[in-house]
Motif scaffolding. Structure first.
Motif, PDB file in Angstrom:
ATOM      1  N   HIS A   1       0.835  -1.201   0.000  1.00  0.00           N
ATOM      2  CA  HIS A   1       0.000   0.000   0.000  1.00  0.00           C
ATOM      3  C   HIS A   1       0.874   1.258   0.000  1.00  0.00           C
TER       4      HIS A   1
ATOM      5  N   GLU B   1       2.342  -0.882   4.547  1.00  0.00           N
ATOM      6  CA  GLU B   1       2.041   0.496   4.144  1.00  0.00           C
ATOM      7  C   GLU B   1       3.342   1.262   3.923  1.00  0.00           C
TER       8      GLU B   1
ATOM      9  N   THR C   1     -14.060  -0.183  -2.590  1.00  0.00           N
ATOM     10  CA  THR C   1     -13.487   1.141  -2.778  1.00  0.00           C
ATOM     11  C   THR C   1     -12.460   1.065  -3.901  1.00  0.00           C
ATOM     12  N   GLU C   2     -12.312   2.143  -4.660  1.00  0.00           N
ATOM     13  CA  GLU C   2     -11.342   2.164  -5.754  1.00  0.00           C
ATOM     14  C   GLU C   2      -9.968   2.516  -5.215  1.00  0.00           C
ATOM     15  N   LYS C   3      -8.969   1.726  -5.597  1.00  0.00           N
ATOM     16  CA  LYS C   3      -7.609   1.921  -5.109  1.00  0.00           C
ATOM     17  C   LYS C   3      -6.621   1.962  -6.273  1.00  0.00           C
ATOM     18  N   THR C   4      -5.559   2.739  -6.104  1.00  0.00           N
ATOM     19  CA  THR C   4      -4.495   2.802  -7.114  1.00  0.00           C
ATOM     20  C   THR C   4      -3.121   2.495  -6.520  1.00  0.00           C
ATOM     21  N   ASP C   5      -3.057   2.313  -5.208  1.00  0.00           N
ATOM     22  CA  ASP C   5      -1.767   2.126  -4.533  1.00  0.00           C
ATOM     23  C   ASP C   5      -1.274   0.675  -4.625  1.00  0.00           C
TER      24      ASP C   5
ATOM     25  N   HIS D   1      -7.011  -3.640   6.212  1.00  0.00           N
ATOM     26  CA  HIS D   1      -6.295  -2.885   5.192  1.00  0.00           C
ATOM     27  C   HIS D   1      -6.691  -3.234   3.769  1.00  0.00           C
ATOM     28  N   VAL D   2      -7.481  -4.312   3.576  1.00  0.00           N
ATOM     29  CA  VAL D   2      -7.856  -4.700   2.219  1.00  0.00           C
ATOM     30  C   VAL D   2      -9.196  -5.432   2.269  1.00  0.00           C
TER      31      VAL D   2
ATOM     32  N   HIS E   1      -2.482  -3.067  -3.624  1.00  0.00           N
ATOM     33  CA  HIS E   1      -3.843  -2.814  -3.156  1.00  0.00           C
ATOM     34  C   HIS E   1      -4.810  -2.621  -4.330  1.00  0.00           C
ATOM     35  N   TYR E   2      -4.335  -2.024  -5.401  1.00  0.00           N
ATOM     36  CA  TYR E   2      -5.201  -1.757  -6.552  1.00  0.00           C
ATOM     37  C   TYR E   2      -5.675  -3.037  -7.238  1.00  0.00           C
TER      38      TYR E   2
END
Length: 219
Positions: A63, A133, A191-195, A121-122, A170-171
């Protein structure tokens, strides 16, 4: 002369690959309230009734915090209850988000909680995932080379210690919908994630390919 320089270069490379990094224990609050909220999360989100918040790690998830400093990043995870400014996930549980490790911009590694205790966290995978993280991740505070190196070392450490099957960013978490490891019961909770970004993952995966992690499922 050429042979001498080649041997010297090889020694430097091998030494850098085996450098021992220090993991500093800096625990977040894990009081009775957090223990009960974690067990409640396991039951309500995954239908897992457990006497303890223990997990069997099968996955490592990388993350970024999108927070510019270690102090503020740590502060976001420290308390047991989710703060009021996270309404998009607050309806799912009052349990605060957290992670097992937090890597600062200079590559220093901090362990926030035991590796076999559930951290939030996911979505869908907390019951089997160790979270790492990384401080930063914004345009103003991009992730660093030292963080890449620290993540590579951590993945090596964890994969040597546990039966880790997957290494994901995470993405990539929604790719596991329908997979046997996916346990989230609410089809609307996403939720949308890019990390931490494809390039960061590419570097870490390339350096840890010896573990032959399973490929991320495709949708």
């Amino acid at each position: 002369m050429k042979r001498y320089f080649f041997v010297s270069f090889l020694i430097v490379i091998l030494s850098s690959c085996t450098t021992q990094m220090e993991v500093v224990d800096k625990p977040i609050v894990f009081d009775n309230q957090r223990i009960e909220l974690t067990k409640e999360y396991l039951q309500q989100r995954y239908n897992l009734n457990q006497d303890s918040p223990d997990i069997v790690p099968k996955m490592i998830v990388l993350h970024w915090t999108a927070i510019p400093s270690f102090t503020k990043s740590f502060g976001a995870f420290r308390n047991s209850m989710l703060p009021n400014f996270r309404p998009e996930i607050q309806t799912a549980s009052a349990l605060n988000v957290s992670s097992h490790f937090l890597v600062d911009q200079d590559g220093k590694i901090f362990r926030l909680m035991p590796e076999t205790t559930m951290a939030r966290h996911v979505i869908g995978l907390n019951h089997c995932a160790i979270g790492i993280e990384n401080v930063g991740g914004t345009k103003e505070t991009p992730l660093t080379r030292k963080q890449v190196k620290a993540n590579i070392w951590l993945v090596n450490y964890l994969a040597s210690k546990y039966d880790i099957e997957y290494l994901i960013g995470h993405y990539e978490y929604t790719n596991f919908e329908g997979h046997p490891l996916w346990l989230e019961i609410d089809e609307g909770y996403r939720t949308e994630k890019t990390d931490p970004g494809p390039e960061f993952m590419r570097k870490v995966r390339r350096a840890t390919r010896e573990f032959n992690f399973k490929p991320v499922p495709t949708k």
